[in-house]
Write an enzyme that holds these catalytic residues in place. Structure first.
Site, PDB file in Angstrom:
ATOM      1  CB  CYS A   1      -0.919  -0.033   1.219  1.00  8.26           C
ATOM      2  SG  CYS A   1      -1.979   1.389   1.343  1.00  8.26           S
TER       3      CYS A   1
ATOM      4  N   GLY B   1      -6.214  -5.603 -18.689  1.00  2.00           N
ATOM      5  CA  GLY B   1      -7.044  -5.682 -17.475  1.00  2.00           C
ATOM      6  C   GLY B   1      -7.684  -4.349 -17.164  1.00  2.00           C
TER       7      GLY B   1
ATOM      8  CE1 TYR C   1      -7.394  -0.252  -6.646  1.00  2.00           C
ATOM      9  CE2 TYR C   1      -8.283  -2.469  -6.770  1.00  2.00           C
ATOM     10  CZ  TYR C   1      -7.439  -1.558  -6.187  1.00  2.00           C
ATOM     11  OH  TYR C   1      -6.624  -1.943  -5.156  1.00  2.00           O
TER      12      TYR C   1
ATOM     13  N   GLY D   1      -4.931  -8.762 -11.952  1.00  2.00           N
ATOM     14  CA  GLY D   1      -5.313  -9.232 -10.622  1.00  2.00           C
ATOM     15  C   GLY D   1      -4.099  -9.485  -9.744  1.00  2.00           C
TER      16      GLY D   1
ATOM     17  CB  ALA E   1      -5.033  -0.406   2.411  1.00  2.00           C
TER      18      ALA E   1
ATOM     19  CG  HIS F   1     -25.626  25.204   0.075  1.00  2.00           C
ATOM     20  ND1 HIS F   1     -25.883  24.510  -1.089  1.00  2.00           N
ATOM     21  CD2 HIS F   1     -25.517  26.516  -0.274  1.00  2.00           C
ATOM     22  CE1 HIS F   1     -25.946  25.367  -2.094  1.00  2.00           C
ATOM     23  NE2 HIS F   1     -25.716  26.593  -1.634  1.00  2.00           N
TER      24      HIS F   1
HETATM   25  P1  FAD Z   1       0.831  -5.939   1.844  1.00  2.00           P
HETATM   26  O1  FAD Z   1       0.590  -4.490   1.857  1.00  2.00           O
HETATM   27  O2  FAD Z   1       1.059  -6.606   0.542  1.00  2.00           O
HETATM   28  O3  FAD Z   1       2.063  -6.194   2.807  1.00  2.00           O
HETATM   29  C1  FAD Z   1       2.637  -7.451   2.962  1.00  2.00           C
HETATM   30  C2  FAD Z   1       4.064  -7.265   3.408  1.00  2.00           C
HETATM   31  O4  FAD Z   1       4.574  -8.517   3.839  1.00  2.00           O
HETATM   32  C3  FAD Z   1       4.999  -6.796   2.294  1.00  2.00           C
HETATM   33  O5  FAD Z   1       5.659  -5.620   2.706  1.00  2.00           O
HETATM   34  C4  FAD Z   1       5.972  -7.959   2.097  1.00  2.00           C
HETATM   35  O6  FAD Z   1       7.279  -7.524   1.776  1.00  2.00           O
HETATM   36  C5  FAD Z   1       5.935  -8.623   3.465  1.00  2.00           C
HETATM   37  N1  FAD Z   1       6.256 -10.050   3.457  1.00  2.00           N
HETATM   38  C6  FAD Z   1       5.633 -11.031   2.750  1.00  2.00           C
HETATM   39  N2  FAD Z   1       6.165 -12.222   3.033  1.00  2.00           N
HETATM   40  C7  FAD Z   1       7.144 -12.008   3.940  1.00  2.00           C
HETATM   41  C8  FAD Z   1       8.057 -12.847   4.613  1.00  2.00           C
HETATM   42  N3  FAD Z   1       8.073 -14.168   4.423  1.00  2.00           N
HETATM   43  N4  FAD Z   1       8.956 -12.268   5.439  1.00  2.00           N
HETATM   44  C9  FAD Z   1       8.974 -10.942   5.642  1.00  2.00           C
HETATM   45  N5  FAD Z   1       8.132 -10.091   5.042  1.00  2.00           N
HETATM   46  C10 FAD Z   1       7.222 -10.615   4.201  1.00  2.00           C
HETATM   47  N6  FAD Z   1      -6.013  -0.632  -1.566  1.00  2.00           N
HETATM   48  C11 FAD Z   1      -6.847   0.310  -1.102  1.00  2.00           C
HETATM   49  O7  FAD Z   1      -7.513   0.098  -0.090  1.00  2.00           O
HETATM   50  N7  FAD Z   1      -6.940   1.532  -1.735  1.00  2.00           N
HETATM   51  C12 FAD Z   1      -6.231   1.823  -2.842  1.00  2.00           C
HETATM   52  O8  FAD Z   1      -6.342   2.917  -3.389  1.00  2.00           O
HETATM   53  C13 FAD Z   1      -5.353   0.843  -3.346  1.00  2.00           C
HETATM   54  N8  FAD Z   1      -4.589   1.092  -4.425  1.00  2.00           N
HETATM   55  C14 FAD Z   1      -3.709   0.153  -4.864  1.00  2.00           C
HETATM   56  C15 FAD Z   1      -2.921   0.440  -5.963  1.00  2.00           C
HETATM   57  C16 FAD Z   1      -2.017  -0.473  -6.434  1.00  2.00           C
HETATM   58  C17 FAD Z   1      -1.171  -0.132  -7.629  1.00  2.00           C
HETATM   59  C18 FAD Z   1      -1.880  -1.735  -5.764  1.00  2.00           C
HETATM   60  C19 FAD Z   1      -0.891  -2.741  -6.252  1.00  2.00           C
HETATM   61  C20 FAD Z   1      -2.660  -2.029  -4.667  1.00  2.00           C
HETATM   62  C21 FAD Z   1      -3.582  -1.098  -4.208  1.00  2.00           C
HETATM   63  N9  FAD Z   1      -4.394  -1.357  -3.105  1.00  2.00           N
HETATM   64  C22 FAD Z   1      -5.260  -0.404  -2.664  1.00  2.00           C
HETATM   65  C23 FAD Z   1      -4.372  -2.659  -2.418  1.00  2.00           C
HETATM   66  C24 FAD Z   1      -3.559  -2.564  -1.116  1.00  2.00           C
HETATM   67  O9  FAD Z   1      -2.250  -2.161  -1.427  1.00  2.00           O
HETATM   68  C25 FAD Z   1      -3.561  -3.906  -0.419  1.00  2.00           C
HETATM   69  O10 FAD Z   1      -4.880  -4.332  -0.214  1.00  2.00           O
HETATM   70  C26 FAD Z   1      -2.860  -3.815   0.931  1.00  2.00           C
HETATM   71  O11 FAD Z   1      -1.544  -3.357   0.798  1.00  2.00           O
HETATM   72  C27 FAD Z   1      -2.876  -5.174   1.629  1.00  2.00           C
HETATM   73  O12 FAD Z   1      -2.231  -5.075   2.847  1.00  2.00           O
HETATM   74  P2  FAD Z   1      -1.528  -6.328   3.525  1.00  2.00           P
HETATM   75  O13 FAD Z   1      -0.956  -5.817   4.806  1.00  2.00           O
HETATM   76  O14 FAD Z   1      -2.457  -7.465   3.556  1.00  2.00           O
HETATM   77  O15 FAD Z   1      -0.354  -6.747   2.526  1.00  2.00           O
END
Ligand code: FAD
Length: 470
Positions: free
Chosen positions: A44, A184, A187, A275, A323, A449
């Site tokens: 994120c 794709g 969004y 995706g 997020a 307003h």
């Molecule tokens: P992540 O944010 O993916 O974090 C997981 C972390 O775990 C990573 O930093 C990774 O390095 C770490 N990790 C994984 N495995 C290991 C391991 N074995 N050891 C140590 N570290 C590890 N969501 C919204 O709500 N609004 C938005 O506007 C939005 N825009 C987006 C735009 C883009 C281009 C993208 C790609 C995504 C967007 N998202 C948005 C989605 C959002 O980023 C994710 O839903 C969110 O980051 C998920 O959070 P998370 O904590 O589950 O995982």
């Protein structure tokens, strides 16, 4: 030599799921360690929500200045067309990312959370070894919170590389591609495709389904489709991206169109946004005896996995991959571990597409209400009749707010909007649904307003049969 840590709570991944879980656990006085292999902030903050919105902001500014060139617009004119130095834009964006990344580090420190930098590999459900720059660290914990997030889906015939890029690379290009093909029309693809179109790229979108943004109904997505058409973005719907080829000494994408014919689209970059998949491979999940639900980690309504005291949250556990869902689950899990009675049963997880115009969807869509066999009433109020929208150039793009409620007791079931700046209304929409509002609650709330939120008030009035301004 390996060092060893024993802790009450081990969080894996420092995205909006993991870092929020760790901060809340720390606030609650739980001895907490968080492991992150990349940068604090996760998808994120580092390569998702925040950097994409920064780029979208710049693209919007650039487009406004282009419109003001020559004859001008809104009485503003500039003599020379603006120039865009994307490398400089990316540096500015990186500055924001760095600020937030540092901020997360400070918040973790304040909550007394220990941060271990490196990649965690699990040998059993409660033990992992972290390999980073220094000596490996072995961590064992009473509770493990998995927040490993997600990664972009690959297409085997179109591997990521120099020309074929994911959203991560798209957010760090040093110049605007002359020709960009987006695969794709979800969004992420459309947010970035629209931004690059505004920055001057010639953009084509290839989508396998018959529609853009297929998670939403066509009434809601129509203004975005209109914008794409008016902006000269070519849409190939019902079309399949095949392979990368060379055409006239330039990379090109071979596509099978809806009628079965094959076309070749020149492409300096192909942005593949088909995706994201949960990151379940490569770190020992298979040694944790945790059940899966399809490709996701299976959890119950407290985010418990099938293994005692192993919890999972965020993108790892299912849709919506957003997020704010990850963060909400994170807070809950930390509180349950600390002994508080919590369940994850939100009325809605609102979603926003930061497209042009923006879309907000909270609660049920019309088709979902119909499928549930519920009799509904609904009201739509167009931004064309809202003074604030008109004064912000947001009245002529077909935007509106729509409210859907049960016919019998007027309980609001869904609130949807499409229009400029509507993302900022998402909080009010989610709040209304979460509080169990009926149409009369919205109608009886005095809305300021002139604001866009008046269109929400009017949509509720309209569904009750007595809108004022239409
Ligand atoms: P992540 O944010 O993916 O974090 C997981 C972390 O775990 C990573 O930093 C990774 O390095 C770490 N990790 C994984 N495995 C290991 C391991 N074995 N050891 C140590 N570290 C590890 N969501 C919204 O709500 N609004 C938005 O506007 C939005 N825009 C987006 C735009 C883009 C281009 C993208 C790609 C995504 C967007 N998202 C948005 C989605 C959002 O980023 C994710 O839903 C969110 O980051 C998920 O959070 P998370 O904590 O589950 O995982």
């Amino acid at each position: 030599m390996d060092s060893a840590i024993n802790t009450k709570v081990l969080v894996v991944g420092a995205g909006p799921g993991g870092y929020v879980a760790a901060i809340r656990a720390g606030q609650l006085g739980l001895d907490t360690v968080i492991v992150e292999g990349d940068r604090l902030g996760g998808t994120c903050l580092i390569r998702g929500c925040i950097p994409s919105k920064a780029l979208i902001h710049v693209a919007g500014k650039f487009e406004e200045m282009r419109h003001a060139t020559g004859k001008g617009s809104l009485g503003i004119s500039i003599q020379q067309p603006p120039a865009l130095d994307l490398a400089e834009t990316v540096r500015w964006k990186e500055g924001i990312v760095k600020k937030l990344n540092t901020g997360v580090g400070a918040l973790l420190k304040r909550a007394k959370v220990k941060v271990v930098q490196g990649w965690a590999e699990f040998s059993d459900a409660k033990t992992c070894t972290v390999k980073g720059n220094g000596a490996p660290v072995t961590i064992s914990a009473e509770h493990v919170i998995l927040a490993n997030g997600s990664e972009p889906v690959e297409i085997p015939t179109l591997r990521f590389g120099d020309t074929v890029i994911s959203s991560t690379e798209a957010l760090s290009l040093d110049r605007v591609p002359e020709k960009l093909v987006v695969i794709g029309a979800g969004y992420i693809g459309l947010e970035l495709g629209i931004a690059f179109r505004k920055m001057g790229a010639d953009v084509t979108v290839v989508e396998l389904l018959d529609r853009i943004l297929p998670l939403y109904d066509e009434q809601l997505t129509e203004p975005v489709k209109k914008w794409l058409e008016n902006a000269g973005v070519t849409l190939h719907l019902g079309a399949k991206a095949l392979t990368l080829v060379e055409h006239k000494n330039r990379p090109a994408l071979k596509v099978q169109t809806k009628d079965g014919s094959q076309i070749t689209l020149p492409a300096d970059k192909v942005l593949k946004t088909v995706g994201r998949r949960p990151r379940t491979r490569g770190w020992g999940l298979e040694r944790m005896a945790v059940d899966l639900n399809g490709q996701f980690v299976k959890v119950d309504d407290q985010c418990r996995t099938s293994m005692k005291n192993v919890w999972a949250i965020g993108d790892l556990v299912g849709e919506p991959m957003l997020a704010h869902k990850a963060s909400a689950q994170a807070e809950m899990v930390a509180e349950i571990i600390a002994g508080k009675p919590r369940h994850f049963q939100p009325m809605t997880i609102a979603a926003v597409c930061f497209t042009e115009p923006e879309i907000v969807a909270a609660g049920m869509l019309p088709d979902e209400v119909k499928a549930a066999g519920i009799d509904m009433i609904s009201g739509i109020f167009p931004f064309a009749a809202n003074g604030r929208a008109l004064s912000m150039e947001g009245g002529d793009n077909g935007g509106f707010i729509r409210v859907i409620a049960r016919k019998d007791n007027h309980r609001v079931l869904g609130i949807h909007a499409v229009g400029r700046h509507v993302s900022e209304l998402s909080g009010e929409f989610a709040h209304s649904l979460e509080m169990g509002a009926v149409l009369e609650d919205v109608a009886g709330t005095i809305h300021v307003h002139p604001t866009l939120s008046e269109a929400f008030h009017e949509a509720a009035l309209r569904s009750l049969g007595h809108a004022i301004h239409i």
